[in-house]
Write an enzyme that holds these catalytic residues in place. Structure first.
Site, PDB file in Angstrom:
ATOM      1  N   GLU A  95       0.799  -1.232   0.000  1.00  0.00           N
ATOM      2  CA  GLU A  95       0.000   0.000   0.000  1.00  0.00           C
ATOM      3  C   GLU A  95       0.831   1.282   0.000  1.00  0.00           C
ATOM      4  O   GLU A  95       0.787   2.056   0.980  1.00  0.00           O
ATOM      5  CB  GLU A  95      -0.964  -0.004   1.194  1.00  0.00           C
ATOM      6  CG  GLU A  95      -1.935  -1.162   1.218  1.00  0.00           C
ATOM      7  CD  GLU A  95      -3.043  -1.005   2.272  1.00  0.00           C
ATOM      8  OE1 GLU A  95      -3.054  -0.002   3.001  1.00  0.00           O
ATOM      9  OE2 GLU A  95      -3.900  -1.898   2.355  1.00  0.00           O
TER      10      GLU A  95
ATOM     11  N   GLU B  94      -5.193  -8.691   1.193  1.00  0.00           N
ATOM     12  CA  GLU B  94      -5.814  -8.376   2.486  1.00  0.00           C
ATOM     13  C   GLU B  94      -7.304  -8.142   2.285  1.00  0.00           C
ATOM     14  O   GLU B  94      -7.708  -7.443   1.350  1.00  0.00           O
ATOM     15  CB  GLU B  94      -5.251  -7.081   3.111  1.00  0.00           C
ATOM     16  CG  GLU B  94      -3.874  -7.195   3.677  1.00  0.00           C
ATOM     17  CD  GLU B  94      -3.374  -5.882   4.270  1.00  0.00           C
ATOM     18  OE1 GLU B  94      -4.206  -5.040   4.699  1.00  0.00           O
ATOM     19  OE2 GLU B  94      -2.147  -5.687   4.291  1.00  0.00           O
TER      20      GLU B  94
END
Ligand code: FCB
Length: 453
Positions: free
Chosen positions: A163, A356
């Site tokens: 991320e 995720e």
């Protein structure tokens, strides 16, 4: 609802969130050590000093993963354990830990998936400018090679960054994550050097023989609140640019989108952008990691000051979550995941992994039985797995799914107040209790899918 043969069933964690042992075996300080010790930055002054003590309990944790039947485990490597100063001397005791962990996993038939950077930058690199400077990208490639040299004979799947949007915008624009800087120009420089670091590391890993190389993003499922409003569509396009295309286009098309180049130029002179950088960012990847939690609905709102997280979004409003939400106040909408996967497939044509997905809920062990009845989490996971299945049915090349998270852990600025684990952790005793969702997930894995509804 069966998933394709070979579909990967996993769970994920990150080093700073679970390991603890921040002073053990020669580890250097990271930006999260500094940030979490700065008063007022993290909920209740929590730090990762002890966390889940996974550094010492990894063998028991892996045994529990095996009991749940996990096919794969995604974990991150702590850069300051490997190079305490970020560059230069290698701390072999840090490498030894990941060596033991990796062997333990393989011994139990669990495929290791390594993330090289999940936000814990060595503090010394931050002192020299962190991700706002090119040297950090170069250092990252060197570090990637060091880790690969030690684990590459056993680890097949490598993820460079987790991320980068969070690193750049939460870390340097909003200052709500480490290093806690609030400067839009710095955030765009960070975007650039994160992407460059990814590209340099991906090339280095590939030439060292890595079989599968990728990056994990948190692409937003962005929608105009009123799909028929041109002004709302315009707002959604801007947010999509800042959240998604500014990363995806250089990574997969070798070029920043024109609108994002112009947007960055509002805040900085782009002097960080050298000839050839975008080609480096465009290093081939085998798989794109997608982290998904909630959708985003935006609309035109004259006079709105814009969010510090997204520099230059004056006049854009974001709708507050509606309907059911998790303990993070994140809106639950599985169909938005299907839409996101279809869009990524259509626009970028890349194989994907959900690296995720999961939900925070506060449930703990019942005083009488000790059981953790987290039906809300089961429902969340079930809905999102169905959304993945829908995407696969519609032709999306989705290869696996990792629950966030294996353990309750240090949830960054929220400290230990938010529990994402399928395994409950008592932070006083370090006792683990598999929640109902963990046993439910074990059955999903055994079945290779979900029961028809
Ligand atoms: C993601 C992070 C992960 C965790 C979840 C809830 O943004 O990658 O470490 O904090 O959110």
């Amino acid at each position: 609802m069966r998933f394709p043969d070979g579909f990967i069933w996993g769970a994920a964690t990150a080093a700073y969130q679970i390991e603890g042992a921040v002073r053990d075996d020669g580890r250097g300080p990271s930006i999260w050590d500094t940030f979490s010790r700065t008063p007022g930055r993290v909920h209740a002054g929590h730090t990762g000093d002890v966390a889940c003590d996974h550094y010492h309990r990894y063998a028991d944790d892996v045994a529990l993963m095996a009991q749940l039947g996990l096919g794969s485990y995604r974990y991150s490597i702590s850069w300051p354990r490997i190079q305490p100063d970020g560059t230069g001397p290698v701390n072999t005791r840090g490498l030894d830990f990941y060596d033991r962990l990796t062997d333990e996993l393989i011994g139990k038939g669990i495929d290791p998936v390594v993330t090289l950077y999940h936000w814990d930058l060595p503090q010394t690199l931050q002192d020299r400018g962190g991700w706002t400077v090119r040297a950090t990208a170069e250092a990252f490639a060197e570090y990637a090679q060091i880790v690969h040299a030690r684990l590459g004979d056993r680890v097949r799947t490598w993820t460079t960054l987790n991320e980068p949007w969070c690193s750049a915008f939460l870390g340097y624009a909003a200052g709500i994550h480490a290093p806690g800087i609030a400067d839009p120009a710095a955030a765009f420089a960070a975007v650039h050097h994160l992407l460059l670091g990814h590209g340099l590391a991906a090339r280095a890993l590939r030439s060292a023989g890595a079989r599968s190389v990728g990056i994990t993003l948190n692409p937003a499922s962005v929608h105009p609140l009123d799909p028929d409003s041109a002004a709302d569509q315009h707002a959604a396009r801007l947010v999509d640019g800042l959240h998604n295309r500014i990363f995806l286009d250089p990574l997969l098309r070798g070029r920043y989108p024109d609108d994002m180049r112009a947007h960055m130029a509002r805040f900085c002179d782009l002097s960080f952008l050298a000839d050839g950088d975008e080609a480096i960012m465009n290093a081939p990847i085998d798989v794109l990691g997608v982290n998904y939690y909630q959708p985003t609905y935006v609309f035109a709102k004259p006079g709105e000051p814009g969010s510090p997280v997204s520099p230059g979004t004056e006049g854009v409003g974001a709708r507050a979550p509606v309907g059911p939400v998790t303990d993070m106040n994140w809106q639950i909408e599985p169909a938005a995941l299907t839409r996101l996967l279809e869009r990524l497939h259509r626009d970028y044509g890349v194989p994907m992994l959900i690296t995720e997905n999961g939900a925070a809920y506060p449930d703990g062990p019942a005083p009488d039985t000790g059981r953790v009845a987290d039906t809300n989490r089961i429902e969340y996971l079930d809905g999102h797995l169905r959304a993945c299945h829908d995407a696969i049915t519609r032709g999306v090349d989705l290869r696996g799914y990792f629950v966030w998270s294996f353990l309750d852990n240090f949830e960054w600025a929220e400290g230990y107040a938010k529990r994402f684990g399928i395994v409950h952790v008592d932070y006083t005793t370090q006792q683990r209790v598999a929640k109902d969702s963990a046993w439910w997930y074990r059955d999903v894995i055994r079945r290779g899918g979900l029961e028809d509804r």
